[in-house]
Write an enzyme that holds these catalytic residues in place. Structure first.
Site, short mmCIF file in Angstrom:
data_model
loop_
_atom_site.label_atom_id
_atom_site.label_comp_id
_atom_site.label_asym_id
_atom_site.label_seq_id
_atom_site.Cartn_x
_atom_site.Cartn_y
_atom_site.Cartn_z
N ARG A 1 0.81 -1.22 0.00
CA ARG A 1 0.00 0.00 0.00
C ARG A 1 0.85 1.27 0.00
O ARG A 1 0.33 2.35 -0.27
CB ARG A 1 -0.95 -0.03 1.20
CG ARG A 1 -2.02 -1.11 1.10
CD ARG A 1 -2.67 -1.40 2.44
NE ARG A 1 -3.39 -0.25 2.94
CZ ARG A 1 -3.87 -0.16 4.17
NH1 ARG A 1 -3.66 -1.15 5.04
NH2 ARG A 1 -4.53 0.91 4.56
N ASN B 1 41.29 38.37 5.67
CA ASN B 1 40.19 39.08 5.01
C ASN B 1 40.14 38.69 3.53
O ASN B 1 41.14 38.82 2.82
CB ASN B 1 40.35 40.59 5.13
CG ASN B 1 39.12 41.33 4.60
OD1 ASN B 1 38.16 41.56 5.32
ND2 ASN B 1 39.15 41.69 3.31
N LYS C 1 34.00 24.68 0.87
CA LYS C 1 33.99 23.23 0.67
C LYS C 1 35.26 22.61 1.24
O LYS C 1 36.37 23.01 0.88
CB LYS C 1 33.86 22.92 -0.83
CG LYS C 1 33.99 21.44 -1.20
CD LYS C 1 35.35 21.16 -1.82
CE LYS C 1 35.49 19.68 -2.16
NZ LYS C 1 36.86 19.37 -2.65
#
Length: 457
Positions: free
Chosen positions: A15, A375, A349
């Protein structure tokens, strides 16, 4: 004497209309069968056997990390037959075995603990989990003799008086192992379906004069999932339960109905979560974290006082007082330090970012080791891939990367060095130096007019 568990996970689940085994469909980010296994473990039952059949390879793959054993039910011949297939697991054991279904993920640790306590103190050979519901149509009724269970009566077999009974069988049990094994040998399949039913074991035990008890719990805990509609209902119940738990433990959910928190997520006090946030897997949030709307965080550790806005963080760690977003993407195996700024449209990443570094906007950093108080100017790209291999970039403490710099890995920008805006850096920049790597500008006067006259403009 010990406590053991069998998890019934061999059903086909037609189902659900899915190529995925029914028990592997997720509720609040975790497979249903793993919810049940984890509850067994939290209840003190360490020796767990999963009975597999249809889709057994899938089920084994998704549950093997939980250190369970397996029995195989090749043919689907009923719940009693399924338990018979685990005979080798049960033989030689003395104590109590819990039998639960892998498609009923809403069962709670407190309920299992209550069953175990009642079973032991009452001296029962079997203990059923039951619920009392207003409309018990279709459910097996519990007929009692005092505090004990006399029998389970299937709905179709009920007399008019028995139809009035509202206590129903949940299909979850505790058994004395030795008495269960003895009773299983007496099971018959003389029914229309030619199946062996576990419920018949109760009648067999009663016939032997053994005591059978029952513990009543809320119906929601006993819900089985057989369709996608049932799955959504279970998701809503568990999500409400999870969100309530966190709010009762000092977390503010601005809109609980639009906040999605996985079953294994941990959240510290005074954290505030705005609408449309999704927290998944083994994510841990510290204290006083603020999640503004529309973030997804998966299997990550977020330290105290972090702010995240409309960002994605996957399998990474973020240090204290760091801000992430809006629209940042932190990919797996990244470690972001303390008091770092990861601003808008920044992607990181598999990189380490030191404390106090600022990556304010429109920057990609991949396969890099970045020091403290660096920075990054707007538009910086760490060029880590040459089409075949990935290379590492190192940016040491206090370096300043000018806007629109390309760092062509492998390359190192040493401590305190600067790169000029617009540079494509292919060689190391020494400490305290300015690296300039851009072509000399040439202006060709009159070029536009000449192009117009040639008809090309």
């Amino acid at each position: 004497m010990g406590n053991y568990a069998l998890i019934l996970a061999a059903g086909e689940g037609k189902r659900m209309k899915s190529e995925t085994s029914k028990v592997l469909h997720q509720v609040c980010g975790k497979e249903m069968v793993n919810h049940v296994i984890d509850i067994m473990r939290k209840s003190g039952i360490q020796d767990v056997n999963v009975i597999v059949g249809n889709g057994k390879e899938q089920v084994i793959e998704k549950t093997k990390s939980r250190d369970v054993s397996y029995s195989v039910q090749e043919e689907q011949l009923g719940t009693g037959h399924a338990v018979l297939c685990a005979k080798a697991f049960l033989e030689g054991k003395v104590g109590t075995v819990a039998i639960f279904t892998g498609d009923a993920p809403l069962i709670q640790e407190s309920t299992v603990a209550s069953m175990l306590k009642n079973h032991a103190e009452g001296g029962f050979s079997a203990t059923l989990l039951t619920s009392v519901i207003e409309n018990p149509t279709g459910y097996g009724r519990i007929q009692r003799e005092g505090e004990e269970v006399a029998r389970i009566i299937e709905h179709k077999d009920c007399s008019p008086e028995e139809l009035l009974l509202k206590e129903v069988n949940a299909g979850m049990y505790l058994f004395d192992v030795e008495e269960l094994l003895a009773s299983l040998q007496m099971l018959k399949n003389n029914n229309a379906q030619k199946e062996y039913y576990l419920t018949d074991v109760i009648e067999i035990m009663r016939g032997k004069g053994l005591k059978v008890g029952a513990v009543i719990t809320e119906f929601d805990e006993t819900r089985g999932v057989n369709t996608r509609v049932h799955l959504a209902e279970a998701e809503a119940i568990m999500r409400r339960r999870i969100n309530t738990f966190h709010m009762e433990n000092g977390v503010t959910l601005v809109d609980p109905q639009s906040t999605y928190i996985g079953a294994d997520v941990v959240i510290g006090q005074d954290t505030v979560i705005y609408p449309n946030n999704l927290l998944e897997g083994k994510t841990v949030l510290g204290k006083r974290v603020t999640l503004y709307p529309n973030s997804r965080i998966v299997d990550s550790q977020i330290a105290d006082d972090v702010t995240v806005t409309s960002s994605v963080i996957l399998e990474s760690a973020v240090g204290k007082k760091t801000s992430v977003g809006p629209f940042a993407y932190i990919r797996p195996q990244s470690v972001i330090g303390e008091e770092v700024k990861v601003g808008d449209f920044v992607e990181i990443k598999k990189s380490t970012i030191g404390n106090g570094t600022k990556i304010s906007h429109l920057t990609y950093i991949g396969d890099a080791e970045v020091g403290e108080h660096v920075n990054f100017g707007c538009g910086t790209v760490v060029v880590n891939y040459d089409g075949k291999n990935k290379f590492k970039t190192v940016v040491e403490d206090h370096a300043f990367i000018g806007c629109n710099t390309n760092l062509i890995a492998p390359v190192t920008v040493h401590e305190g060095a600067f790169t000029a805006a617009g540079s494509t850096v292919t060689e190391d920049v020494p400490a305290g130096s300015l690296g300039i790597a851009r072509a000399k500008q040439v202006n060709k006067e009159g070029w536009v007019q000449k192009r117009k006259e040639s008809g090309k403009y």
